[in-house]
Design an enzyme around this catalytic site. Sequence first.
Site, short mmCIF file in Angstrom:
data_model
loop_
_atom_site.label_atom_id
_atom_site.label_comp_id
_atom_site.label_asym_id
_atom_site.label_seq_id
_atom_site.Cartn_x
_atom_site.Cartn_y
_atom_site.Cartn_z
CB SER A 231 -34.41 68.35 -11.17
OG SER A 231 -33.90 67.40 -12.08
CE1 TYR B 252 -29.32 70.51 -11.05
CE2 TYR B 252 -30.02 68.42 -12.01
CZ TYR B 252 -30.23 69.78 -11.80
OH TYR B 252 -31.34 70.40 -12.33
P1 NAP Z 1 -30.63 77.64 -18.12
O1 NAP Z 1 -31.14 77.95 -19.48
O2 NAP Z 1 -29.16 77.44 -17.93
O3 NAP Z 1 -31.14 78.77 -17.10
C1 NAP Z 1 -30.63 78.89 -15.80
C2 NAP Z 1 -31.01 80.25 -15.25
O4 NAP Z 1 -30.50 80.35 -13.91
C3 NAP Z 1 -30.39 81.39 -16.06
O5 NAP Z 1 -31.36 82.40 -16.26
C4 NAP Z 1 -29.28 81.90 -15.15
O6 NAP Z 1 -29.12 83.32 -15.29
C5 NAP Z 1 -29.86 81.59 -13.78
N1 NAP Z 1 -28.82 81.56 -12.76
C6 NAP Z 1 -27.77 80.72 -12.64
N2 NAP Z 1 -27.01 81.07 -11.60
C7 NAP Z 1 -27.59 82.17 -11.05
C8 NAP Z 1 -27.26 83.02 -9.97
N3 NAP Z 1 -26.17 82.82 -9.21
N4 NAP Z 1 -28.08 84.06 -9.67
C9 NAP Z 1 -29.18 84.29 -10.42
N5 NAP Z 1 -29.55 83.53 -11.48
C10 NAP Z 1 -28.74 82.49 -11.78
O7 NAP Z 1 -31.30 76.30 -17.57
P2 NAP Z 1 -32.84 75.89 -17.32
O8 NAP Z 1 -32.97 74.52 -17.83
O9 NAP Z 1 -33.78 76.92 -17.79
O10 NAP Z 1 -32.83 75.80 -15.72
C11 NAP Z 1 -33.80 76.41 -14.91
C12 NAP Z 1 -34.04 75.52 -13.68
O11 NAP Z 1 -34.59 74.28 -14.12
C13 NAP Z 1 -32.79 75.18 -12.88
O12 NAP Z 1 -33.11 75.24 -11.50
C14 NAP Z 1 -32.51 73.74 -13.28
O13 NAP Z 1 -31.79 73.04 -12.29
C15 NAP Z 1 -33.90 73.21 -13.48
N6 NAP Z 1 -34.02 72.02 -14.32
C16 NAP Z 1 -33.59 72.02 -15.61
C17 NAP Z 1 -33.72 70.85 -16.38
C18 NAP Z 1 -33.25 70.75 -17.80
O14 NAP Z 1 -33.16 69.63 -18.33
N7 NAP Z 1 -33.00 71.84 -18.48
C19 NAP Z 1 -34.30 69.71 -15.80
C20 NAP Z 1 -34.74 69.76 -14.48
C21 NAP Z 1 -34.61 70.92 -13.75
P3 NAP Z 1 -27.72 84.11 -15.31
O15 NAP Z 1 -26.67 83.17 -15.80
O16 NAP Z 1 -27.99 85.26 -16.26
O17 NAP Z 1 -27.55 84.57 -13.91
#
Ligand code: NAP
Length: 248
Positions: A136, A149
């Site tokens: 991130s 975070y």
């Molecule tokens: P999201 O839609 O909330 O997806 C998060 C994913 O992580 C879900 O598929 C969830 O699946 C999975 N997850 C959470 N806890 C888990 C666990 N204990 N075991 C296995 N899977 C788990 O959010 P996203 O934005 O796509 O996030 C994906 C990545 O991008 C994350 O690492 C996040 O920190 C990073 N990121 C996001 C942003 C943003 O603005 N959206 C920016 C920078 C970085 P389940 O709940 O089904 O397990």
Amino acid sequence: MTSNSPERPTAVVTGASSGIGAATARHLAVQGFHVVLGARRLDRIEKIATEIGGTALSLDVTDSDSVDAFVSAIPSARVLVNNAGGAKGLESVADADEANWRWMWETNVMGTLRITKGLLPKLIASGDGHVITVTSVAAFEAYDNGSGYTSAKHAQAVLHRTLRGELLGQPVRLTEVAPGLVETEFSAVRFSGDQDKADKVYEGLTPLSADDIAEVIGFAVSRPAHVNLDTIVVKARDQASATRVHRS
Ligand code: NAP
């Protein structure tokens, strides 16, 4: 749902039930991979696996038994996308919520460690392995009320960056993809399902989509084996830093 296609190389995507992970699973399948999707919400990944001819496997990255079972069920792997993660809460250090900190460190840091450690032998054995870790802009910046975070993402990133040296000489590429604001379930998770609060994060600006990030991951993966895209920071045009955005 399982569908084995030994002729296609395997790409493993953690956190594939929503957002960036789901989009990446779909993109990598179009690029010719047999995708193994991992997440806790099995119903969701089963649906996507059916759609793309992949394999859905239950995975909780915070639970080492779950990770061991997940890794054992994967015969070979060429690509690993460490994507499972997220944020919980937005509190100052003075008001830090230890449960939120634990969730963030267990999921982003220890989760990435467990999965990477488990799959590394298979990635090396593939002769052309690739680890993509979704960190991130929070892995580069500190911002008020975000230390749980930002510290977890810094730690996850350093774990990943360390491998670049430790694996030198091995056939494994390492790419860190560091997104800014991406509209997914991320903010709904951060604010414990408060959708109004989550929507405000993206109000008045055009955020990135999950597909935008998936395309970047697909590009990195599709370079020739000797080309390693080390670090890719992806931000919306409306975002200058973790905290500075333009809203109309
Ligand atoms: P999201 O839609 O909330 O997806 C998060 C994913 O992580 C879900 O598929 C969830 O699946 C999975 N997850 C959470 N806890 C888990 C666990 N204990 N075991 C296995 N899977 C788990 O959010 P996203 O934005 O796509 O996030 C994906 C990545 O991008 C994350 O690492 C996040 O920190 C990073 N990121 C996001 C942003 C943003 O603005 N959206 C920016 C920078 C970085 P389940 O709940 O089904 O397990």
